[in-house]
Design a protein around this motif. Structure first.
Motif, PDB file in Angstrom:
ATOM      1  N   VAL A  74       0.743  -1.684   0.421  1.00 19.68           N
ATOM      2  CA  VAL A  74       0.350  -0.054  -0.159  1.00 19.68           C
ATOM      3  C   VAL A  74       1.020   1.399   0.164  1.00 19.68           C
ATOM      4  O   VAL A  74       0.633   2.336  -0.651  1.00 19.68           O
ATOM      5  N   VAL A  75       1.853   1.061   0.704  1.00 21.56           N
ATOM      6  CA  VAL A  75       3.088   1.973   1.032  1.00 21.56           C
ATOM      7  C   VAL A  75       3.956   2.242  -0.028  1.00 21.56           C
ATOM      8  O   VAL A  75       3.552   3.673  -0.812  1.00 21.56           O
ATOM      9  N   ARG A  76       4.419   1.518  -0.889  1.00 21.76           N
ATOM     10  CA  ARG A  76       4.772   1.585  -2.075  1.00 21.76           C
ATOM     11  C   ARG A  76       4.142   1.845  -3.204  1.00 21.76           C
ATOM     12  O   ARG A  76       4.226   3.177  -3.964  1.00 21.76           O
ATOM     13  N   GLN A  77       2.579   1.357  -3.743  1.00 21.39           N
ATOM     14  CA  GLN A  77       2.331   1.724  -4.180  1.00 21.39           C
ATOM     15  C   GLN A  77       1.641   2.851  -4.285  1.00 21.39           C
ATOM     16  O   GLN A  77       1.105   4.393  -5.113  1.00 21.39           O
ATOM     17  N   THR A  78       1.105   3.762  -2.936  1.00 21.74           N
ATOM     18  CA  THR A  78       0.476   5.584  -2.572  1.00 21.74           C
ATOM     19  C   THR A  78       2.020   5.969  -3.330  1.00 21.74           C
ATOM     20  O   THR A  78       1.719   7.290  -4.121  1.00 21.74           O
ATOM     21  N   ASP A  79       3.385   5.392  -2.538  1.00 16.74           N
ATOM     22  CA  ASP A  79       3.921   6.661  -3.639  1.00 16.74           C
ATOM     23  C   ASP A  79       4.028   6.906  -4.597  1.00 16.74           C
ATOM     24  O   ASP A  79       4.351   7.725  -4.966  1.00 16.74           O
ATOM     25  N   LEU A  81       2.516  -3.828  -9.005  1.00 20.10           N
ATOM     26  CA  LEU A  81       1.737  -4.530  -7.494  1.00 20.10           C
ATOM     27  C   LEU A  81       1.639  -6.160  -8.024  1.00 20.10           C
ATOM     28  O   LEU A  81       1.927  -6.759  -7.008  1.00 20.10           O
ATOM     29  N   THR A  82       1.735  -7.137  -9.174  1.00 16.74           N
ATOM     30  CA  THR A  82       1.233  -7.617  -8.739  1.00 16.74           C
ATOM     31  C   THR A  82       2.946  -9.127  -8.646  1.00 16.74           C
ATOM     32  O   THR A  82       3.076 -10.304  -8.268  1.00 16.74           O
ATOM     33  N   GLY A  83       3.921  -8.427  -8.526  1.00 18.71           N
ATOM     34  CA  GLY A  83       4.793  -8.871  -9.047  1.00 18.71           C
ATOM     35  C   GLY A  83       5.608  -8.773  -7.080  1.00 18.71           C
ATOM     36  O   GLY A  83       6.302  -9.455  -6.937  1.00 18.71           O
ATOM     37  N   ASN A  84       4.533  -8.720  -5.715  1.00 21.41           N
ATOM     38  CA  ASN A  84       4.622  -9.253  -5.330  1.00 21.41           C
ATOM     39  C   ASN A  84       3.046  -9.738  -4.941  1.00 21.41           C
ATOM     40  O   ASN A  84       1.780  -9.719  -4.260  1.00 21.41           O
ATOM     41  N   PRO A  85       3.108 -11.351  -5.258  1.00 22.78           N
ATOM     42  CA  PRO A  85       2.387 -11.782  -5.116  1.00 22.78           C
ATOM     43  C   PRO A  85       1.232 -11.994  -3.763  1.00 22.78           C
ATOM     44  O   PRO A  85      -0.222 -11.880  -3.540  1.00 22.78           O
ATOM     45  N   SER A 119      -3.423 -15.551 -21.053  1.00 21.73           N
ATOM     46  CA  SER A 119      -2.813 -14.730 -21.707  1.00 21.73           C
ATOM     47  C   SER A 119      -4.730 -14.009 -22.390  1.00 21.73           C
ATOM     48  O   SER A 119      -4.885 -14.984 -22.676  1.00 21.73           O
ATOM     49  N   PRO A 120      -5.260 -13.611 -21.142  1.00 24.06           N
ATOM     50  CA  PRO A 120      -3.965 -12.130 -19.867  1.00 24.06           C
ATOM     51  C   PRO A 120      -4.767 -12.993 -19.185  1.00 24.06           C
ATOM     52  O   PRO A 120      -5.177 -14.046 -18.716  1.00 24.06           O
ATOM     53  N   ARG A 121      -3.705 -12.551 -18.506  1.00 25.75           N
ATOM     54  CA  ARG A 121      -3.476 -13.276 -17.171  1.00 25.75           C
ATOM     55  C   ARG A 121      -4.802 -12.433 -15.833  1.00 25.75           C
ATOM     56  O   ARG A 121      -5.302 -11.942 -15.757  1.00 25.75           O
ATOM     57  N   VAL A 122      -5.421 -13.482 -15.370  1.00 25.90           N
ATOM     58  CA  VAL A 122      -6.921 -13.318 -14.472  1.00 25.90           C
ATOM     59  C   VAL A 122      -6.566 -14.365 -13.103  1.00 25.90           C
ATOM     60  O   VAL A 122      -6.602 -15.732 -13.297  1.00 25.90           O
ATOM     61  N   TRP A 123      -6.532 -13.847 -11.668  1.00 25.48           N
ATOM     62  CA  TRP A 123      -7.059 -15.179 -10.803  1.00 25.48           C
ATOM     63  C   TRP A 123      -8.904 -15.199 -11.370  1.00 25.48           C
ATOM     64  O   TRP A 123      -9.730 -14.612 -11.383  1.00 25.48           O
ATOM     65  N   LYS A 124      -9.199 -16.406 -10.036  1.00 26.05           N
ATOM     66  CA  LYS A 124     -10.511 -16.200 -10.062  1.00 26.05           C
ATOM     67  C   LYS A 124     -11.175 -16.748  -8.545  1.00 26.05           C
ATOM     68  O   LYS A 124      -9.877 -16.921  -8.437  1.00 26.05           O
ATOM     69  N   ASP A 178      -8.516  -8.961 -12.950  1.00 30.30           N
ATOM     70  CA  ASP A 178      -6.919  -9.081 -13.608  1.00 30.30           C
ATOM     71  C   ASP A 178      -6.228  -8.286 -14.229  1.00 30.30           C
ATOM     72  O   ASP A 178      -5.697  -7.319 -13.077  1.00 30.30           O
ATOM     73  N   LEU A 179      -5.144  -8.855 -13.416  1.00 27.74           N
ATOM     74  CA  LEU A 179      -3.630  -8.995 -13.243  1.00 27.74           C
ATOM     75  C   LEU A 179      -3.081  -7.472 -13.772  1.00 27.74           C
ATOM     76  O   LEU A 179      -2.315  -6.823 -13.020  1.00 27.74           O
ATOM     77  N   ASP A 180      -3.498  -7.643 -14.951  1.00 24.71           N
ATOM     78  CA  ASP A 180      -2.283  -6.338 -16.328  1.00 24.71           C
ATOM     79  C   ASP A 180      -3.227  -5.064 -15.638  1.00 24.71           C
ATOM     80  O   ASP A 180      -2.640  -4.252 -15.959  1.00 24.71           O
ATOM     81  N   ALA A 181      -4.556  -5.231 -15.537  1.00 26.05           N
ATOM     82  CA  ALA A 181      -5.064  -3.474 -14.643  1.00 26.05           C
ATOM     83  C   ALA A 181      -4.883  -3.958 -13.761  1.00 26.05           C
ATOM     84  O   ALA A 181      -4.023  -2.304 -13.364  1.00 26.05           O
ATOM     85  N   SER A 182      -4.326  -4.900 -13.105  1.00 25.36           N
ATOM     86  CA  SER A 182      -3.860  -4.128 -11.495  1.00 25.36           C
ATOM     87  C   SER A 182      -2.755  -3.418 -11.159  1.00 25.36           C
ATOM     88  O   SER A 182      -2.782  -2.168 -10.924  1.00 25.36           O
ATOM     89  N   ASP A 183      -1.553  -4.105 -12.242  1.00 23.71           N
ATOM     90  CA  ASP A 183      -0.581  -3.488 -12.806  1.00 23.71           C
ATOM     91  C   ASP A 183      -0.963  -1.655 -12.829  1.00 23.71           C
ATOM     92  O   ASP A 183       0.048  -1.457 -12.961  1.00 23.71           O
ATOM     93  N   GLU A 184      -1.027  -1.882 -13.864  1.00 22.89           N
ATOM     94  CA  GLU A 184      -2.261  -0.573 -14.181  1.00 22.89           C
ATOM     95  C   GLU A 184      -1.977   0.769 -13.484  1.00 22.89           C
ATOM     96  O   GLU A 184      -1.841   1.996 -13.791  1.00 22.89           O
ATOM     97  N   VAL A 185      -2.713   0.314 -12.916  1.00 22.43           N
ATOM     98  CA  VAL A 185      -3.864   0.866 -11.554  1.00 22.43           C
ATOM     99  C   VAL A 185      -3.318   1.417 -10.709  1.00 22.43           C
ATOM    100  O   VAL A 185      -3.560   2.238  -9.806  1.00 22.43           O
ATOM    101  N   GLY A 186      -2.772   0.285  -9.971  1.00 22.44           N
ATOM    102  CA  GLY A 186      -1.821  -0.060  -8.480  1.00 22.44           C
ATOM    103  C   GLY A 186      -2.632  -0.458  -7.903  1.00 22.44           C
ATOM    104  O   GLY A 186      -2.127   0.177  -6.930  1.00 22.44           O
TER     105      GLY A 186
END
Length: 410
Positions: free
Chosen positions: A237-242, A275-279, A355-360, A381-389
């Motif tokens: 949370v801190v890293r993404q907010t920064d 964001l998804t780099g830290n599972p 592809s696309p990277r998706v969890w259920k 959506d993992l890719d979208a999550s990375d994009e928006v943080g």
């Protein structure tokens, strides 16, 4: 200092004595440091972090390389940790509360929490028919959340009887990290909920201090998987907010920063880590995003649910229909630690490499009868999550578990 000296081995007493006296500090300052070192050593011995064996001091526990007592009341926190039961379902959050009680008060946050608590208290008292004068008296007792207040206050008084120096520092139970986690909020959610737009920097600094203190103060053997997950979540949370500082960088680049020459390398804002780099942390973010809907359903807040999921095909009316059916069979939806547990959540991460990277995910409501017959499914959506943080969750099914309302997610 004392902990680091003991950890490296050798004659810890002589080494600390050398550090205290072999310097250019005034004599009064040296004596003060000596007294402080003795107090810290006694505290660590009482907390069973170090022990004296055959005349030499040594550690009794394995500590992380970055272990440190970086708050004045951190030695007290070490002792207070021993009062908690690791088997308790609230153990992880209680550990957070001990740490938060030792941090400096973020007054702007606490004031807004108190304002919110008093507003909710007034609404309840009006419903109960309490007269105005009595309401005003009762409101004086309403403050910000103070988890473990009685336990920690009693422990602090007992600790101070043996370690009088601790009275120089005020214990202050509060819940900022805990409140944010229990409400399943993102940084932005928390700021909006408490109207802290003008204090975002304060919120971020407090969360950063809490994260660093938890990482450095809680020993490995005191951690559980849930506590580790919570710490990882807070760090992310801190890293993404920064990374929101990117906007400030862009503003500077659009005219506020003048380059001395066009030959200079272009200044670029630092890019946040994926964001998804830290599972581990991302998994907590996903669980919080899912549980946020559980909290809204428990409060019968169909407007809030519709706002979250209307674009996925589940608007206010859709949620209203499902919850009406649910409450015909059950009196409430659980929101306690048990309701947060993995027995009510199925998370399929097998699509992380597709592809696309998706969890259920499938989130089940905790009902009083234990039927586990209502809930919802979603994709992440993992890719979208990375994009928006933040975790991008799209609900795909809601209702009775054996009769989902399907929605095409393609």
């Amino acid at each position: 200092m004392v902990l680091s000296v003991v950890a490296r081995g050798g004659d810890a007493f002589a080494d600390v004595r050398s550090l205290v006296y072999d310097n250019h500090e005034p004599r009064s300052r040296q004596l003060a440091m000596a007294r402080r070192a003795l107090v810290i050593a006694r505290t660590l011995i009482n907390a069973r972090v170090i022990e004296k064996v055959d005349g030499a001091y040594r550690l009794t526990v394995d500590i992380a390389p970055n272990f440190a007592l970086n708050q004045p009341l951190s030695p007290f926190a070490l002792a207070a940790f021993e009062l908690l039961d690791p088997s308790s379902p609230t153990y992880a959050l209680d550990m957070v509360s001990v740490v938060e009680a030792t941090l400096d008060d973020p007054r702007a946050i606490l004031s807004q929490q108190q304002f919110k608590e008093r507003g909710e208290a007034v609404a309840r008292m009006k419903q109960e028919g309490i007269e105005y004068e009595e309401r005003m008296e009762l409101l004086e007792e309403v403050t910000w959340p103070k988890p473990l207040d009685e336990l920690l206050t009693a422990a602090y008084e007992a600790y101070a009887a043996e370690q009088p120096w601790v009275l120089d520092f005020q214990l202050s139970p509060k819940a900022v990290v805990r409140d944010m986690y229990e409400r399943a909020m993102t940084f932005g959610d928390f700021v909006r909920f408490y109207q802290l737009t003008r204090s975002e920097g304060l919120v971020l600094r407090y969360l950063s201090d809490a994260y660093r203190t938890m990482r450095q103060t809680i020993a490995e053997e005191q951690r559980t998987q849930e506590l580790d997950d919570l710490i990882e979540w807070l760090g992310e949370v801190v890293r993404q907010t920064d990374s929101s500082l990117v906007d400030e960088w862009e503003a500077l680049l659009n005219g506020d920063v003048l380059l001395a020459s066009e030959e200079h390398e272009e200044i670029a804002p630092p890019q946040p880590a994926r964001l998804t780099g830290n599972p581990r942390a991302f998994r907590v973010l996903v669980r919080n995003a899912l549980f946020q809907r559980v909290l809204l359903a428990a409060a019968d807040d169909i407007d809030g649910l519709g706002e979250l999921d209307a674009t996925a095909g589940f608007d206010r009316s859709a949620w209203d229909t499902v919850l009406e059916e649910y409450y015909e069979e059950h009196d409430s939806i659980g929101t306690d630690a048990d309701a947060r547990s993995m027995q009510y959540l199925v998370l399929d991460e097998s699509g992380a490499t597709a592809s696309p990277r998706v969890w259920k995910a499938r989130q089940i409501f905790s009902d009083p009868e234990g039927d586990k017959d209502f809930g919802f499914s979603a994709t992440i959506d993992l890719d979208a999550s990375d994009e928006v943080g933040e975790a991008v969750v799209r609900v795909t099914e809601i209702g009775r578990v054996d009769g989902w309302a399907e929605v095409d997610v393609d």
